[in-house]
Design a protein around this motif. Structure first.
Motif, PDB file in Angstrom:
ATOM      1  N   HIS A  21       5.020   2.431  -8.006  1.00 29.15           N
ATOM      2  CA  HIS A  21       4.471   2.023  -9.295  1.00 29.15           C
ATOM      3  C   HIS A  21       4.891   0.622  -9.730  1.00 29.15           C
ATOM      4  CE1 HIS A  21       3.329   6.237  -9.606  1.00 29.15           C
ATOM      5  NE2 HIS A  21       2.660   5.954 -10.705  1.00 29.15           N
ATOM      6  N   SER A  22       5.647  -0.072  -8.938  1.00 28.86           N
ATOM      7  CA  SER A  22       5.990  -1.458  -9.261  1.00 28.86           C
ATOM      8  C   SER A  22       6.421  -2.161  -7.984  1.00 28.86           C
ATOM      9  CB  SER A  22       7.105  -1.536 -10.317  1.00 28.86           C
ATOM     10  OG  SER A  22       8.320  -1.028  -9.801  1.00 28.86           O
ATOM     11  N   ASP A  45       8.806  -0.647  -5.208  1.00 27.59           N
ATOM     12  CA  ASP A  45       9.798   0.088  -5.992  1.00 27.59           C
ATOM     13  C   ASP A  45       9.122   1.201  -6.788  1.00 27.59           C
ATOM     14  OD1 ASP A  45      12.004  -1.691  -5.317  1.00 27.59           O
ATOM     15  OD2 ASP A  45      11.037  -3.156  -6.631  1.00 27.59           O
ATOM     16  N   ASP A  46       9.976   2.015  -7.406  1.00 35.62           N
ATOM     17  CA  ASP A  46       9.554   3.030  -8.379  1.00 35.62           C
ATOM     18  C   ASP A  46       8.507   3.987  -7.802  1.00 35.62           C
ATOM     19  OD1 ASP A  46       9.444   4.442 -10.729  1.00 35.62           O
ATOM     20  OD2 ASP A  46       8.140   3.000 -11.765  1.00 35.62           O
ATOM     21  N   TYR A  47       8.871   4.640  -6.707  1.00 35.99           N
ATOM     22  CA  TYR A  47       7.974   5.649  -6.125  1.00 35.99           C
ATOM     23  C   TYR A  47       7.969   6.890  -7.008  1.00 35.99           C
ATOM     24  CZ  TYR A  47       6.778   3.539  -1.626  1.00 35.99           C
ATOM     25  OH  TYR A  47       6.246   2.746  -0.627  1.00 35.99           O
ATOM     26  N   ARG A  48       6.761   7.347  -7.379  1.00 39.53           N
ATOM     27  CA  ARG A  48       6.590   8.565  -8.158  1.00 39.53           C
ATOM     28  C   ARG A  48       5.381   9.335  -7.643  1.00 39.53           C
ATOM     29  NH1 ARG A  48       5.776   6.599 -13.969  1.00 39.53           N
ATOM     30  NH2 ARG A  48       5.818   4.470 -13.160  1.00 39.53           N
ATOM     31  N   THR A  94       2.869  -4.011 -11.778  1.00 41.25           N
ATOM     32  CA  THR A  94       3.157  -2.631 -12.160  1.00 41.25           C
ATOM     33  C   THR A  94       1.850  -1.849 -12.110  1.00 41.25           C
ATOM     34  OG1 THR A  94       2.863  -3.158 -14.514  1.00 41.25           O
ATOM     35  CG2 THR A  94       5.113  -3.226 -13.638  1.00 41.25           C
TER      36      THR A  94
END
Length: 473
Positions: A371-372, A359-362, A399
């Protein structure tokens, strides 16, 4: 008022007798049978000014963290200083408070230690199914004389590479660094007759962090510290090794393989290389998102090279779920089956399945990084006897705190194996699987405490090599 003064006077006299030099000599470490006497003397000194409150400070926190030295009552039932004798009001009260602290029992400590050992052994530093090299170019998209499953997979990987930052940018990366936090818990244990779940899994989870370094070609090093224990693993491009507190340093059996944790949204180039020979087997929704499924199987030669002694790796399959909307990898599942038969005993099969959700692609310097995420691990044991199966479920959430590429000063010296690495000792993939007797009654922690971990060691005798299948607790 006179009664109160008499009470406190008696209490003060009792404390004075407990702190007298003669009492201290009598309960000195050289003469005392309990390690608690010194602790109680320190406790009496600190509470001398607050005797009327009689509110103790907890001797051991209840956060669940493992301590190098347990400070608390003697788990074997030894004496807690001489102040426990009949007529000692403060000594009896203190002993009662200590006896009501369940977190300091030796059984609870051993259970937590076994839980942590199982978690770190299985989830600490698992490897990918097969060898890949980031220096190998990705296959070109080909439609002519190519099965539709293969050409579809090549197209999906091209979309993934483009969505992750592009091949040109990824090829410019020479090394990488990532730091993150993790939480692990053994959440469920199941037998043929009952299911035991961890109560209040949030409080039972072990917290920690990890640091990952990577460098071309095919070098990596990870350090994972959770609950007071630390696991190291690394690869210098020629061999893979791992170091745990209970096994020391061992080399891994089989070809050099990447770290699975790096494929969990941290290294898109290695991920694309890993699925270069995969096939597209269909579509599926993951958390409401349409995904393509790529399937990769370890070849028989790799499986044979990874097998050792009585432990035979029968299969290892990896599935990658790539979002049709973003092109990124959002779910990864791998499963491998191990067959174990030692000393002519019954055959036991262990199937280890790891499901990871990213999850939380940046973007970090133009590279898309997850990033998680979270992973769910299932250990399924079954044999030839009916109603003998067991299943253990473990979970991890992580994370990512920091990511950097092309770190100045990083060299090959950072990936040198440890000096005490025993090259003749092979780290079997079955070394962290619990033994057959695991889980006969009790809760999850008690079941893990009774688990015997099979450690496969190769011992050299005077006349040659001799294999021994050792069971360690």
């Amino acid at each position: 008022m006179e009664k109160k003064q008499g009470f406190f006077s008696a209490l003060k006299d009792e404390v004075v007798r407990g702190l007298s030099p003669s009492r201290s000599r009598a309960t000195s470490p050289a003469r005392s049978g309990s390690p608690m006497s010194g602790l109680l003397r320190r406790k009496k000194h600190s509470n001398h000014a607050q005797l009327t409150a009689l509110q103790p400070e907890p001797l051991i926190g209840r956060s669940g963290s493992l301590r190098p030295v347990m400070e608390g009552p003697d788990p074997d039932g030894g004496e807690i200083g001489e102040s426990k004798r009949v007529g000692s009001g403060l000594g009896q009260w203190m002993r009662g408070q200590l006896s009501r602290a369940p977190s300091v029992s030796s059984v609870a400590q051993n259970n937590r230690r076994s839980d942590l050992r199982l978690l770190l052994g299985v989830m600490g530093a698992p490897l990918a199914p097969l060898h890949v090299s980031t220096s190998d170019p990705l296959p070109h998209l080909s439609i002519k004389d190519t099965p539709i499953e293969t050409s579809s997979a090549q197209y999906i990987l091209q979309q993934y590479t483009a969505a992750s930052g592009g091949q040109k940018l990824q090829n410019s990366i020479k090394n990488a660094y990532a730091m993150g936090k993790v939480r692990m818990v053994a959440s469920e244990f199941e037998t043929a007759t009952k299911v035991m779940k961890t109560r209040n899994a949030t409080r039972s989870a072990e917290s920690g962090g990890f640091v990952l370094w990577q460098m071309n070609p095919d070098m990596w090093y990870v350090e994972l510290a959770v609950g007071g224990s630390k696991v190291h693993a690394g690869c210098n491009g020629k061999l893979v090794w791992r170091h745990t507190p209970w096994q020391g340093a061992h080399t891994a059996k089989g070809p050099v393989r990447p770290l699975r944790r790096a494929l969990q949204g941290l290294d898109p180039r290695s991920t694309a290389s890993m699925f270069a020979d995969a096939r597209c087997i269909g579509e599926r929704k993951v958390n409401g998102e349409d995904c393509f499924i790529l399937k990769l199987c370890a070849d028989p030669l790799t499986l044979k090279a990874r097998s050792e002694g009585p432990a035979e790796i029968i299969r290892h399959v990896l599935f990658g779920y790539f979002s049709q909307k973003t092109g990124l990898l959002v779910h990864m599942e791998d499963s491998h089956l191990t067959r174990i038969q030692s000393n002519g005993g019954d055959v036991v099969y262990w199937e280890t399945t790891i499901n990871s959700f990213l999850d939380d692609y940046r973007p970090v310097e133009g590279i898309m990084i997850a990033h998680s995420g979270r992973s769910v691990v299932t250990l399924f044991r079954f044999g030839e006897m009916a109603m003998s199966h067991t299943k253990t479920k473990m979970e991890e959430a992580w994370t990512i705190e920091e990511v950097a590429f092309n770190v100045p000063g990083l060299s090959m010296d950072c990936f040198i194996p440890p000096a005490d690495l025993r090259s003749e000792t092979i780290m079997s993939e079955a070394c962290e699987l619990p033994h057959d007797e695991r889980g006969k009654g009790g809760g999850i922690a008690a079941a893990v405490h009774r688990a015997k971990v099979a450690a496969l060691e190769k011992e050299h005798s005077a006349n040659g090599d001799s294999m021994s299948w050792k069971m360690e607790i």
